[in-house]
Scaffold this motif. Structure first.
Motif, short mmCIF file in Angstrom:
data_model
loop_
_atom_site.label_atom_id
_atom_site.label_comp_id
_atom_site.label_asym_id
_atom_site.label_seq_id
_atom_site.Cartn_x
_atom_site.Cartn_y
_atom_site.Cartn_z
N LYS A 274 0.82 -1.22 0.00
CA LYS A 274 0.00 0.00 0.00
C LYS A 274 0.85 1.27 0.00
N LYS A 275 2.00 1.22 0.68
CA LYS A 275 2.87 2.38 0.76
C LYS A 275 4.06 2.30 -0.19
N ARG A 276 4.08 1.28 -1.03
CA ARG A 276 5.17 1.03 -1.98
C ARG A 276 6.52 0.92 -1.27
N ASP A 277 6.50 0.37 -0.06
CA ASP A 277 7.75 0.20 0.69
C ASP A 277 8.08 -1.27 0.92
N MET A 278 7.48 -2.14 0.13
CA MET A 278 7.77 -3.57 0.18
C MET A 278 8.50 -3.95 -1.10
N LEU A 279 9.74 -4.39 -0.95
CA LEU A 279 10.49 -4.84 -2.12
C LEU A 279 10.07 -6.28 -2.42
N PHE A 280 9.56 -6.51 -3.62
CA PHE A 280 9.11 -7.84 -4.02
C PHE A 280 10.16 -8.39 -4.97
N ILE A 281 10.71 -9.56 -4.62
CA ILE A 281 11.84 -10.14 -5.33
C ILE A 281 11.46 -11.49 -5.92
N THR A 282 11.64 -11.64 -7.23
CA THR A 282 11.43 -12.94 -7.87
C THR A 282 12.79 -13.61 -8.05
N ALA A 283 12.93 -14.82 -7.50
CA ALA A 283 14.24 -15.49 -7.47
C ALA A 283 14.08 -16.96 -7.81
N SER A 284 14.21 -17.27 -9.08
CA SER A 284 14.15 -18.66 -9.56
C SER A 284 12.86 -19.34 -9.12
N LYS A 285 12.94 -20.30 -8.21
CA LYS A 285 11.75 -21.05 -7.81
C LYS A 285 10.98 -20.39 -6.67
N SER A 286 11.42 -19.22 -6.24
CA SER A 286 10.82 -18.57 -5.08
C SER A 286 10.50 -17.11 -5.34
N ALA A 287 9.70 -16.55 -4.44
CA ALA A 287 9.43 -15.12 -4.41
C ALA A 287 9.54 -14.67 -2.97
N TYR A 288 10.08 -13.46 -2.75
CA TYR A 288 10.31 -12.92 -1.42
C TYR A 288 9.81 -11.49 -1.33
N THR A 289 9.58 -11.05 -0.09
CA THR A 289 9.34 -9.64 0.18
C THR A 289 10.34 -9.16 1.21
N LEU A 290 10.60 -7.85 1.20
CA LEU A 290 11.53 -7.27 2.16
C LEU A 290 11.05 -5.85 2.48
N LYS A 291 10.84 -5.58 3.76
CA LYS A 291 10.41 -4.24 4.20
C LYS A 291 11.54 -3.24 4.01
N MET A 292 11.20 -2.08 3.43
CA MET A 292 12.21 -1.08 3.09
C MET A 292 11.90 0.27 3.73
N ASN A 293 12.95 1.06 3.89
CA ASN A 293 12.77 2.48 4.18
C ASN A 293 12.51 3.24 2.90
N ALA A 294 13.07 2.76 1.81
CA ALA A 294 12.87 3.36 0.49
C ALA A 294 11.46 3.05 -0.02
N LYS A 295 10.97 3.90 -0.93
CA LYS A 295 9.66 3.69 -1.54
C LYS A 295 9.76 3.78 -3.06
N GLY A 296 8.95 2.96 -3.73
CA GLY A 296 8.89 3.00 -5.18
C GLY A 296 7.79 3.92 -5.67
N PHE A 297 7.71 4.06 -6.97
CA PHE A 297 6.68 4.93 -7.59
C PHE A 297 5.33 4.22 -7.64
#
Length: 297
Positions: A274-297
């Motif tokens: 909702k705040k665009r502060d979750m980094l969503f990472i696609t990595a081969s057979k998996s997907a991850y999220t990571l809480k960030m201080n940075a925000k995307g558009f």
């Protein structure tokens, strides 16, 4: 790494989540104490994460011909199958999901009812190599990369054409706007600075261009000595490249951070939530999220 400080967070595993080492440097991009959260490892090869206006992330499992949805509440669902062997994805201003549909080397528009319109099927009478990744301007113009990755499911004899970057203007006219790459792959723009970044993954370089009003690219400049599969950017202008984890460069092209990911290959990344502060990472057979201080558009 050539930075003075490197803090390593403990790597642990549980039945419901995966916590991975996050190497946080002086950039402070990663939220304090944040660790990788495993979304799922049920895939064959994840790619193309794209965020809608709500903050939900859609991504592809390209070998299995599926698009998945990960909503802001953390719920994972299969969204569309078959999906034209979708690879890179991006939402336009009207909420349509634009897809690099690799099955027939096309560019698709998928509306909210999952109705498909083929936007691009050829260029100057020839099939494209296979649109891989894309980014959309505020005016609706679409930039996409067209490398060549042979697929087992293709049945064609056409020789590959020179890898290029294409631009589809809002009126539907397609043209080449940049060439001279070995294998252009990841692409992302900064709507505030009017800059476009293109990664030449085989050439192990990423370039930055100025976007002209008509969609042309000018002022080609080497951004950094690293290629990338997929990529994203935050509101501060930091660029996130993928491959062996996620490597972050500031607007001047200086390496400022690195995020380790357990899998051997990290294919793509975007900001969601909702705040665009979750980094969503696609990595081969998996997907991850990571809480960030940075925000995307």
């Amino acid at each position: 790494m050539n930075h003075a400080k490197q803090h390593i967070l403990l790597f642990t595993l549980s039945t419901c989540a995966c916590l991975s080492q996050v190497q946080a440097q002086s950039s402070n991009l990663v939220a304090d104490g944040a660790t990788l959260n495993l979304v799922s490892s049920q895939f064959s090869f994840t790619e193309g994460p794209a965020v809608n206006k709500k903050g939900d992330v859609y991504f592809t499992d390209q070998p299995n011909d599926k698009i998945y949805k990960y909503d802001t509440k953390g719920k994972l669902t299969e969204y569309m199958s078959p999906s034209g062997r979708s690879n890179g994805l991006f939402f336009d201003a009207k909420g349509n999901l634009i897809s690099c549909a690799d099955n027939k080397n096309e560019l698709w528009k998928i509306d909210n009812k999952k109705q498909v319109q083929v936007l691009v099927k050829a260029f100057e009478g020839k099939l494209l190599n296979g649109p891989n990744d894309l980014w959309i301007r505020k005016d609706g113009g679409i930039y996409f990369t067209d490398p060549h990755y042979p697929r087992k499911y293709w049945d064609r004899s056409q020789k590959p054409i020179e890898p290029k970057v294409y631009y589809l203007n809002p009126e539907g006219d397609l043209r080449v706007v940049m060439d001279g790459f070995m294998q252009p792959n990841g692409i992302v723009g900064n709507p505030e600075s009017n800059l476009l970044y293109v990664a030449d993954i085989k050439g192990q370089k990423t370039y930055v261009f100025h976007m002209e009003e008509n969609g042309d690219l000018s002022q080609r400049k080497l951004f950094c000595e690293m290629g990338s599969d997929g990529m994203t950017i935050d509101k501060a202008g930091n660029v996130y490249l993928t491959g062996k984890g996620v490597t972050v460069f500031n607007p001047e092209g200086e390496k400022i951070d690195h995020i380790d990911v357990p899998e051997g290959w990290t294919a793509n990344v975007t900001f969601g939530g909702k705040k665009r502060d979750m980094l969503f990472i696609t990595a081969s057979k998996s997907a991850y999220t990571l809480k960030m201080n940075a925000k995307g558009f």
